[in-house]
Design a protein around this motif. Structure first.
Motif, PDB file in Angstrom:
ATOM      1  N   PHE A 120      -8.383   2.509  -2.990  1.00 52.83           N
ATOM      2  CA  PHE A 120      -7.796   2.433  -1.660  1.00 52.83           C
ATOM      3  C   PHE A 120      -8.150   1.114  -0.986  1.00 52.83           C
ATOM      4  O   PHE A 120      -9.246   0.587  -1.159  1.00 52.83           O
ATOM      5  CB  PHE A 120      -8.286   3.584  -0.794  1.00 52.83           C
ATOM      6  CG  PHE A 120      -7.848   4.930  -1.292  1.00 52.83           C
ATOM      7  CD1 PHE A 120      -6.661   5.501  -0.855  1.00 52.83           C
ATOM      8  CD2 PHE A 120      -8.612   5.627  -2.214  1.00 52.83           C
ATOM      9  CE1 PHE A 120      -6.255   6.733  -1.323  1.00 52.83           C
ATOM     10  CE2 PHE A 120      -8.213   6.862  -2.689  1.00 52.83           C
ATOM     11  CZ  PHE A 120      -7.021   7.418  -2.237  1.00 52.83           C
ATOM     12  N   GLN A 121      -7.186   0.650  -0.197  1.00 53.18           N
ATOM     13  CA  GLN A 121      -7.437  -0.586   0.541  1.00 53.18           C
ATOM     14  C   GLN A 121      -8.580  -0.378   1.537  1.00 53.18           C
ATOM     15  O   GLN A 121      -9.481  -1.187   1.637  1.00 53.18           O
ATOM     16  CB  GLN A 121      -6.162  -1.006   1.266  1.00 53.18           C
ATOM     17  CG  GLN A 121      -6.333  -2.265   2.085  1.00 53.18           C
ATOM     18  CD  GLN A 121      -5.005  -2.740   2.642  1.00 53.18           C
ATOM     19  OE1 GLN A 121      -3.986  -2.053   2.543  1.00 53.18           O
ATOM     20  NE2 GLN A 121      -5.009  -3.913   3.240  1.00 53.18           N
ATOM     21  N   LEU A 122      -8.486   0.750   2.290  1.00 53.81           N
ATOM     22  CA  LEU A 122      -9.594   1.102   3.169  1.00 53.81           C
ATOM     23  C   LEU A 122     -10.534   1.947   2.333  1.00 53.81           C
ATOM     24  O   LEU A 122     -10.212   3.073   1.987  1.00 53.81           O
ATOM     25  CB  LEU A 122      -9.083   1.898   4.372  1.00 53.81           C
ATOM     26  CG  LEU A 122      -8.060   1.153   5.225  1.00 53.81           C
ATOM     27  CD1 LEU A 122      -7.451   2.075   6.253  1.00 53.81           C
ATOM     28  CD2 LEU A 122      -8.692  -0.054   5.894  1.00 53.81           C
ATOM     29  N   THR A 123     -11.680   1.394   2.030  1.00 55.79           N
ATOM     30  CA  THR A 123     -12.569   2.004   1.033  1.00 55.79           C
ATOM     31  C   THR A 123     -12.895   3.447   1.346  1.00 55.79           C
ATOM     32  O   THR A 123     -13.124   3.811   2.486  1.00 55.79           O
ATOM     33  CB  THR A 123     -13.903   1.227   0.964  1.00 55.79           C
ATOM     34  OG1 THR A 123     -13.755   0.038   1.696  1.00 55.79           O
ATOM     35  CG2 THR A 123     -14.270   0.961  -0.449  1.00 55.79           C
ATOM     36  N   ARG A 157      -9.342  13.358  -4.927  1.00 54.64           N
ATOM     37  CA  ARG A 157      -8.034  13.580  -5.521  1.00 54.64           C
ATOM     38  C   ARG A 157      -7.638  12.380  -6.389  1.00 54.64           C
ATOM     39  O   ARG A 157      -7.080  12.541  -7.465  1.00 54.64           O
ATOM     40  CB  ARG A 157      -7.023  13.749  -4.389  1.00 54.64           C
ATOM     41  CG  ARG A 157      -5.883  14.651  -4.720  1.00 54.64           C
ATOM     42  CD  ARG A 157      -5.071  14.961  -3.491  1.00 54.64           C
ATOM     43  NE  ARG A 157      -5.527  16.159  -2.823  1.00 54.64           N
ATOM     44  CZ  ARG A 157      -5.595  16.313  -1.514  1.00 54.64           C
ATOM     45  NH1 ARG A 157      -5.266  15.314  -0.726  1.00 54.64           N
ATOM     46  NH2 ARG A 157      -6.007  17.437  -0.996  1.00 54.64           N
ATOM     47  N   SER A 158      -7.970  11.185  -5.908  1.00 58.90           N
ATOM     48  CA  SER A 158      -7.577   9.986  -6.659  1.00 58.90           C
ATOM     49  C   SER A 158      -8.319   9.893  -7.971  1.00 58.90           C
ATOM     50  O   SER A 158      -7.968   9.099  -8.834  1.00 58.90           O
ATOM     51  CB  SER A 158      -7.821   8.730  -5.819  1.00 58.90           C
ATOM     52  OG  SER A 158      -9.198   8.405  -5.829  1.00 58.90           O
ATOM     53  N   THR A 165       0.836  -1.203   0.000  1.00 57.19           N
ATOM     54  CA  THR A 165       0.000   0.000   0.000  1.00 57.19           C
ATOM     55  C   THR A 165       0.869   1.251   0.000  1.00 57.19           C
ATOM     56  O   THR A 165       0.574   2.226  -0.688  1.00 57.19           O
ATOM     57  CB  THR A 165      -0.925  -0.014   1.231  1.00 57.19           C
ATOM     58  OG1 THR A 165      -1.717  -1.197   1.179  1.00 57.19           O
ATOM     59  CG2 THR A 165      -1.821   1.194   1.253  1.00 57.19           C
ATOM     60  N   THR A 166       1.949   1.197   0.768  1.00 60.13           N
ATOM     61  CA  THR A 166       2.839   2.351   0.805  1.00 60.13           C
ATOM     62  C   THR A 166       3.412   2.622  -0.581  1.00 60.13           C
ATOM     63  O   THR A 166       3.490   3.769  -1.024  1.00 60.13           O
ATOM     64  CB  THR A 166       3.976   2.112   1.815  1.00 60.13           C
ATOM     65  OG1 THR A 166       3.402   1.699   3.057  1.00 60.13           O
ATOM     66  CG2 THR A 166       4.793   3.358   2.027  1.00 60.13           C
ATOM     67  N   LEU A 167       3.789   1.554  -1.291  1.00 55.47           N
ATOM     68  CA  LEU A 167       4.307   1.729  -2.648  1.00 55.47           C
ATOM     69  C   LEU A 167       3.232   2.364  -3.545  1.00 55.47           C
ATOM     70  O   LEU A 167       3.513   3.282  -4.319  1.00 55.47           O
ATOM     71  CB  LEU A 167       4.752   0.377  -3.226  1.00 55.47           C
ATOM     72  CG  LEU A 167       5.353   0.430  -4.630  1.00 55.47           C
ATOM     73  CD1 LEU A 167       6.646   1.246  -4.622  1.00 55.47           C
ATOM     74  CD2 LEU A 167       5.634  -0.961  -5.191  1.00 55.47           C
ATOM     75  N   PHE A 168       2.002   1.914  -3.401  1.00 55.96           N
ATOM     76  CA  PHE A 168       0.886   2.516  -4.147  1.00 55.96           C
ATOM     77  C   PHE A 168       0.804   4.016  -3.853  1.00 55.96           C
ATOM     78  O   PHE A 168       0.677   4.842  -4.741  1.00 55.96           O
ATOM     79  CB  PHE A 168      -0.441   1.844  -3.745  1.00 55.96           C
ATOM     80  CG  PHE A 168      -0.878   0.749  -4.681  1.00 55.96           C
ATOM     81  CD1 PHE A 168       0.059  -0.090  -5.273  1.00 55.96           C
ATOM     82  CD2 PHE A 168      -2.222   0.557  -4.975  1.00 55.96           C
ATOM     83  CE1 PHE A 168      -0.348  -1.110  -6.130  1.00 55.96           C
ATOM     84  CE2 PHE A 168      -2.632  -0.448  -5.830  1.00 55.96           C
ATOM     85  CZ  PHE A 168      -1.692  -1.285  -6.416  1.00 55.96           C
ATOM     86  N   ASN A 169       0.863   4.332  -2.548  1.00 53.29           N
ATOM     87  CA  ASN A 169       0.782   5.741  -2.147  1.00 53.29           C
ATOM     88  C   ASN A 169       1.888   6.562  -2.795  1.00 53.29           C
ATOM     89  O   ASN A 169       1.663   7.688  -3.238  1.00 53.29           O
ATOM     90  CB  ASN A 169       0.896   5.878  -0.628  1.00 53.29           C
ATOM     91  CG  ASN A 169      -0.375   5.448   0.085  1.00 53.29           C
ATOM     92  OD1 ASN A 169      -1.410   5.269  -0.555  1.00 53.29           O
ATOM     93  ND2 ASN A 169      -0.294   5.275   1.382  1.00 53.29           N
ATOM     94  N   LEU A 170       3.088   5.990  -2.830  1.00 54.76           N
ATOM     95  CA  LEU A 170       4.216   6.730  -3.404  1.00 54.76           C
ATOM     96  C   LEU A 170       4.026   6.930  -4.895  1.00 54.76           C
ATOM     97  O   LEU A 170       4.200   8.027  -5.419  1.00 54.76           O
ATOM     98  CB  LEU A 170       5.526   5.984  -3.142  1.00 54.76           C
ATOM     99  CG  LEU A 170       5.905   5.803  -1.674  1.00 54.76           C
ATOM    100  CD1 LEU A 170       7.166   4.953  -1.568  1.00 54.76           C
ATOM    101  CD2 LEU A 170       6.129   7.156  -1.022  1.00 54.76           C
ATOM    102  N   GLU A 184      -6.299  -4.471  -3.139  1.00 52.48           N
ATOM    103  CA  GLU A 184      -7.184  -5.528  -2.643  1.00 52.48           C
ATOM    104  C   GLU A 184      -8.626  -5.310  -3.093  1.00 52.48           C
ATOM    105  O   GLU A 184      -9.528  -5.142  -2.281  1.00 52.48           O
ATOM    106  CB  GLU A 184      -7.084  -5.634  -1.123  1.00 52.48           C
ATOM    107  CG  GLU A 184      -5.633  -5.848  -0.703  1.00 52.48           C
ATOM    108  CD  GLU A 184      -5.497  -6.404   0.723  1.00 52.48           C
ATOM    109  OE1 GLU A 184      -6.501  -6.859   1.282  1.00 52.48           O
ATOM    110  OE2 GLU A 184      -4.378  -6.395   1.223  1.00 52.48           O
ATOM    111  N   PRO A 185      -8.860  -5.330  -4.407  1.00 55.76           N
ATOM    112  CA  PRO A 185     -10.186  -5.002  -4.926  1.00 55.76           C
ATOM    113  C   PRO A 185     -11.248  -6.010  -4.535  1.00 55.76           C
ATOM    114  O   PRO A 185     -12.408  -5.652  -4.392  1.00 55.76           O
ATOM    115  CB  PRO A 185      -9.978  -5.000  -6.443  1.00 55.76           C
ATOM    116  CG  PRO A 185      -8.799  -5.878  -6.671  1.00 55.76           C
ATOM    117  CD  PRO A 185      -7.915  -5.663  -5.481  1.00 55.76           C
ATOM    118  N   MET A 186     -10.873  -7.268  -4.364  1.00 59.48           N
ATOM    119  CA  MET A 186     -11.888  -8.288  -4.170  1.00 59.48           C
ATOM    120  C   MET A 186     -12.049  -8.693  -2.715  1.00 59.48           C
ATOM    121  O   MET A 186     -12.797  -9.630  -2.422  1.00 59.48           O
ATOM    122  CB  MET A 186     -11.570  -9.516  -5.020  1.00 59.48           C
ATOM    123  CG  MET A 186     -11.538  -9.226  -6.495  1.00 59.48           C
ATOM    124  SD  MET A 186     -13.051  -8.430  -7.054  1.00 59.48           S
ATOM    125  CE  MET A 186     -12.541  -7.844  -8.649  1.00 59.48           C
TER     126      MET A 186
END
Ligand SMILES: Nc1ncnc2c1ncn2[C@@H]1O[C@H](COP(=O)(O)OP(=O)(O)OP(=O)(O)O)[C@@H](O)[C@H]1O
Ligand SMILES: [Mg+2]
Lengths: 296, 432, 330
Positions: free
Chosen positions: A109-112, C200-201, A68-73, A201-203
């Protein structure tokens, strides 16, 4: 599409051996030396990574691996300590998150993050790009945007049907169930017509039948030329649709390759899958036998 | 003097009557306590220096008037003058030019100029005379004395700020009614110290105890039920604004719109060194603040409840999961916050000096500035923030007009928010 | 007790320049908080800048009234930009503290004796509505001298002119907000209120939208200050934080995320205020309420506070808000 019909996999994506950081024939994202620490903890430390274009790539790894952090970056939601990365040849370092999305790299986002007090259809329409009614001066006069808004609504309804949310059209997103929110977020991201869609984590929390139909949808997106990068803990799903798998552990890329081969690598089994990946969980813990014993 | 004191007491008794009336809904009609009356020796002072080319001019007549009060004096052999005034308000200061040597006059701003008090009870008024050169000999002394004043103010502010910080840390609430908890302490001290004429060393502890009771009842009667009801933090914040209005006007209802004084507010200044003059109350106030802050630090760092408090600020869910009774700790936090605020109120009443219905509101933003500077939710950050704000407010008076001192601190607040939104000791939050 | 006059004065609260000023300011807060989710606790600062901008331009720079009002509006735009550019990146509660601080800074700058020549410091300014050279707001009054209306709604030509002008401004503001909020622009703004990261996303420039919302709401606030000032003198004592809180009360009364709620909320607020400020002292003089008249008038502010608390706790969506669309998300 039925279960026994295997999706068409794209192969032969890399140059040289399929080792961590290997070159791709047609990379969409190129990541170099991206590092992010939180206090003493190194969350992400990626030496070199390329995400191939036009295919589905899975990013897997244990909890806290830094996915998730990599996604954020990569999407500009967080800034790395060091490193550079580019999207279709354009450097994205320091580009704000909304511009990244405008360029066609859209994430969930992982947390919707459903927009609770907007209706489902409003959530969807918000996703559409290039709306003239979003500029403050034209917004005042419906003449400028009415037509476009109707077209967007039609497109949104098609997607909602696909995601089995069309009956919820006018409900507030707040009233959706957890899985439905996940679906809404994914559908909303697709409203932007992304070039690269990054799904965290879409599913998770989506029921099996719907997962199946959505996977088919994802595969059809690939057919339309969209690139997909997704994080997932469900290995069946990864095996089923991913053309390429990247494995992260403790912030580093520890393995990558086509799903069949990568999942057999000892490093991946040790760090993530565990020795019993093929066996049923019940047998691993021994509980099934006990229950059987009780039944007798 | 004696008579005046009696008068103060009589009036304070009336205040208690009204207070009881407000509480028990009594029936007798009572006039509100309005206006102001203080002893002959006022603690608020307007002072200055009349010099030309560094040479003091003696015998210059200075008149201060405003609010129906007039007093005059002449400069001494060092060119100094100083006039006590009854209220912290604007006054007109007139330099009688006919008493200046031949050919010398006030160059800028006219012979009559207005002065306004900032947050302290002393304000300097110097006239540009002759060639308009300002006397610079005392600049260093001024810096030192303002610094010490700032520390005193900052310590007091710190007592109030840690409460805001603790409450924010444990409940997420930015408590806008904290200012009224400060006023409450001062008013309680007024009722017991002046109204019932109890000695201060009894009245102040009672005031703090009552404040603790206020904290307890606010949590038991309002905040805890609202937490249980599941109100969001913005909603809670607006409830605290409503509470602030309610309390503020109840206090005005009880003590009226005027300024009241606690005994000993006019204790004379003792010249310590240079231009640093502090009264015995100043010294006691600083001592008391330091002792209380040390005790507080011990509580937070060493005791079980203190540790639990920090654990909750860190991560409420985790703390609850690890068996900490979150509600009990929050109750204690409210009690702590209110008692420290009450004590700060008493000290603030001496520092201003005076007790007024909106005195808490006046420093609420400075408290917020301190808390934000330190990082919302970190108690020690709030203390450091308070000291910085206190010193800054006092020192800025050297450069900017006294009535803009506040502005300096608020600008710093905004700048800090920009540069380091998480405050000096705060941490960033996780996104995404 | 003279119930007749109490009733009369209460009804008069329906339509006064102050009511219109509150409605405009509350409309600004609806834009900020109700729709964009920006916790602005500095609306009094925007009003002060509107009012002072108008008064100072007329008195110090000799501008005609309409230009002066424009300056007031421009002043609030500048204030919104100065305030917004640095602070809109902040978390909600930090923004609340930053805005309340900024409003206080504005007020203290109007109050300080350092600029007495321009601001009049504590005394404020007067004589800008009617100008000897005929360029004042009241000089352009098209209404002939006289008394108009009936019963509690009786006005002289000057007040009537302020009311007519104020109602026109209010109508335009209501239309503007309504037109914006039904558009895709409004959708983005509401999305930001819910979760700005999500918006934003999706590729929206959240910061720019928030800044636009801050400016628009700020201009409404400034217009409120201008209407208020067009009816009387201006003094810094009005623009204290309590004013901000009273406007919040009006907003929440009507419903924060509605178009007409803020207007109706302002009316209700002032009708209740007018009622209490007439009733309570009357109760006190007639001996029913055992308190002095000063205390009796203090009581009404106690009631405002209690009312605000009850409102937020039991009916956060306001009287006219959609029960489901509570604006307090987080
Ligand atoms: N803002 C933050 N502050 C401190 N630590 C953080 C922050 N964000 C992430 N971390 C830490 O970085 C590490 C990587 O977190 P990340 O969320 O990227 O994991 P992940 O691979 O997505 O895990 P999961 O599969 O459970 O979602 C974790 O140890 C996490 O605790
Ligand atoms: Mg994750």
């Amino acid at each position: 599409m039925s279960n026994n019909e295997k999706p068409q996999k794209t192969t032969d994506l890399h140059i040289g051996d399929a080792v961590p950081g290997c070159k791709k024939k047609d990379p969409m994202l190129v990541i170099d030396h991206v590092k992010k620490t939180f206090g003493g903890l190194t969350a992400v430390d990626v030496e070199h990574l390329e995400i191939p274009s036009g295919v589905i790539t899975a990013l897997i790894g244990p909890n806290g691996a830094g996915k998730t952090t990599l996604f954020n970056l990569l999407t500009g939601f967080d800034t790395p300590d060091t490193g550079a990365w580019s999207f279709m040849g354009t450097s994205l370092s320091g580009v704000p998150s909304f511009k990244v999305a405008q360029m066609g790299q859209v994430r969930t986002f992982q947390l919707t993050k459903a927009l609770s007090l907007l209706t489902v259809i409003e959530n969807m329409k918000l996703g559409a790009k290039g709306q003239s009614g979003e500029s403050i001066f034209r917004a005042l006069f419906p003449g400028f945007w009415k037509k476009q808004d109707e077209d967007i609504e039609v497109k949104a309804m098609e997607l909602l049907k696909r995601f089995k949310l069309d009956t919820k059209k006018d409900d507030f997103a707040a009233s959706l169930s957890g899985g439905q929110r996940k679906l809404l977020e994914m559908a909303r991201a697709l409203m932007t017509d992304p070039t690269l869609v990054m799904l965290d984590e879409p599913m998770a929390g989506v029921n099996p039948a719907l997962t199946q139909s959505l996977l088919d949808h994802v595969i059809s997106l690939k057919g339309e030329g969209m690139t997909v990068l997704f994080v997932e803990h469900d290995m069946h799903m990864v095996r089923h649709i991913a053309d390429w798998v990247v494995v992260m552990a403790e912030g580093k890329v520890v393995a990558e390759g086509p799903p069949e081969t990568v999942m057999k690598e000892q490093a991946v089994i040790d760090a993530y899958l565990g020795a019993h990946q093929e066996t049923d969980l019940g047998e691993v813990t021994g509980r099934i036998n006990i229950i059987k014993g009780e039944d007798k | 003097m004696k008579f005046l004191l009696d008068d103060t007491r009589r009036r304070a008794l009336r205040i208690i009557l009204v207070a009881l009336l407000a509480v028990f809904g009594g029936l007798s009609v009572s006039a509100p306590a309005l206006g102001d009356s203080v002893g002959e020796e006022y603690s608020a002072t307007v002072f200055g220096n009349v010099k030309i080319d560094g040479e003091p001019i003696a015998g210059v007549r200075i008149v201060v008037d405003g609010g129906g009060y007039t007093a005059e004096t002449v400069t001494d052999s060092d060119g100094r003058w100083s006039i006590g005034v009854p209220e912290v308000r604007n006054y007109n200061v007139t330099l009688d030019e006919s008493t200046l040597p031949e050919g010398i006059s006030v160059l800028e701003g006219g012979a009559t100029q207005e002065v306004e008090f900032g947050l302290t009870d002393r304000v300097a008024k110097n006239f540009f005379i002759g060639e308009g050169e300002r006397n610079e000999t005392s600049i260093f002394d001024q810096i030192v004395s303002r610094f010490i004043y700032g520390i005193n103010f900052g310590l007091m502010l710190g007592l109030a700020a840690v409460g805001v910080s603790l409450v924010f840390g444990t409940t997420g609430l930015s408590n806008f009614s904290h200012g009224e908890m400060v006023t409450f302490g001062a008013v309680a001290a007024l009722i017991f110290g002046v109204g019932l004429q109890l000695p201060l060393f009894i009245a102040i502890p009672i005031a703090v105890a009552l404040s603790a009771g206020l904290g307890w009842s606010l949590d038991a009667g309002l905040w805890r039920p609202l937490r249980k009801k599941g109100l969001g933090i913005v909603q809670l914040m607006i409830v605290s604004i409503g509470l602030s209005l309610t309390m503020r006007y109840i206090i005005q209802f009880v003590i009226g719109g005027g300024t009241e004084q606690l005994p000993g507010f006019d204790s004379p200044k003792i010249n310590l060194f240079g231009a640093v003059a502090l009264s015995s109350t100043d010294l006691m106030s600083m001592g008391l603040s330091i002792v209380v802050i040390i005790a507080f630090a011990y509580w937070l760092l060493r005791t079980k409840t203190g540790k639990a408090t920090r654990a909750i600020s860190d991560n409420p869910d985790l703390a609850a999961a690890s068996g900490i009774d979150v509600d009990k700790v929050i109750r204690i936090v409210w009690i702590m916050a209110a008692s420290l605020a009450g004590l700060a109120g008493v000290l603030w009443a001496y520092f201003r000096p005076g007790i007024k219905w909106d005195m808490g509101t006046q420093i609420l933003l400075l408290i917020f500035a301190a808390v934000t500077l330190g990082g919302l939710g970190t108690a020690f950050g709030a203390l450091i923030g308070a000291l910085i704000v206190g010193v800054l407010v006092e020192m800025s008076g050297l450069i900017i007009p006294a009535d803009l001192k506040y502005v300096g601190a608020l600008v710093v607040l905004i700048v800090v928010l920009l540069v380091r939104p998480q405050g000096l000791l705060g941490r960033k939050q996780r996104v995404g | 007790m003279d119930w007749g006059s109490i009733l009369n004065n209460t009804l008069a609260g329906f339509l006064t320049p102050t009511t219109i000023a509150f409605a405009l300011a509350a409309l600004g807060l609806a834009m900020h908080f109700g729709f964009a989710g920006l916790l602005n606790f500095g609306i009094a600062g925007f009003m002060a800048i509107g009012g002072y901008g108008y008064a100072i331009s007329v008195l110090t720079f000799g501008l005609p009234w309409w230009a002066g009002m424009l300056v007031g509006v421009l002043g609030s735009v500048v204030f919104a930009l100065i305030l917004g550019i640095p602070t809109l990146r902040l978390r909600g509660d930090y923004l609340a503290i930053a805005t309340i601080a900024a409003a206080e800074i504005a007020r203290l700058l109007f109050l300080t004796t350092a600029f007495t020549d321009v601001t009049g410091s504590a005394d404020g300014l007067f004589g800008f509505n009617s100008r000897p050279d005929g360029s004042g707001f009241q000089n352009s009054n098209p209404i002939p001298q006289g008394t108009y209306g009936f019963g509690p709604f009786t006005y002289n030509e000057q007040t009537l002119w302020v009311l007519v002008f104020g109602l026109i401004v209010l109508t335009v503001a209501v239309w503007f907000l309504w037109a914006l909020m039904r558009s895709p622009w409004g959708r983005v703004i509401k999305g930001i209120r819910e979760d700005e990261e999500a918006v934003r996303s999706l590729g929206k420039n959240v910061f720019a939208y928030k800044l636009q919302a801050l400016v628009i709401g700020g201009v409404f606030g400034a217009l409120g200050g201008i209407i208020y000032t067009a009816a009387q003198n201006i003094s810094p004592g009005v623009y204290v934080t309590s004013l901000t809180f009273f406007i919040w009360t009006s907003l929440l009364l009507g419903g924060a995320a509605t178009i007409f709620g803020p207007v109706i909320g302002a009316v209700i607020f002032w009708v209740i205020q007018a009622f209490l400020s007439n009733l309570l002292p009357a109760l006190s003089t007639s001996g029913i309420l055992p308190v002095s008249t000063t205390q009796a008038s203090t009581l009404r502010f106690v009631l405002v506070g209690i009312g605000l608390m009850l409102l937020v706790i039991y009916r956060p969506q306001g009287i006219f808000g959609d029960k489901r669309e509570l604006t307090f998300v987080k």
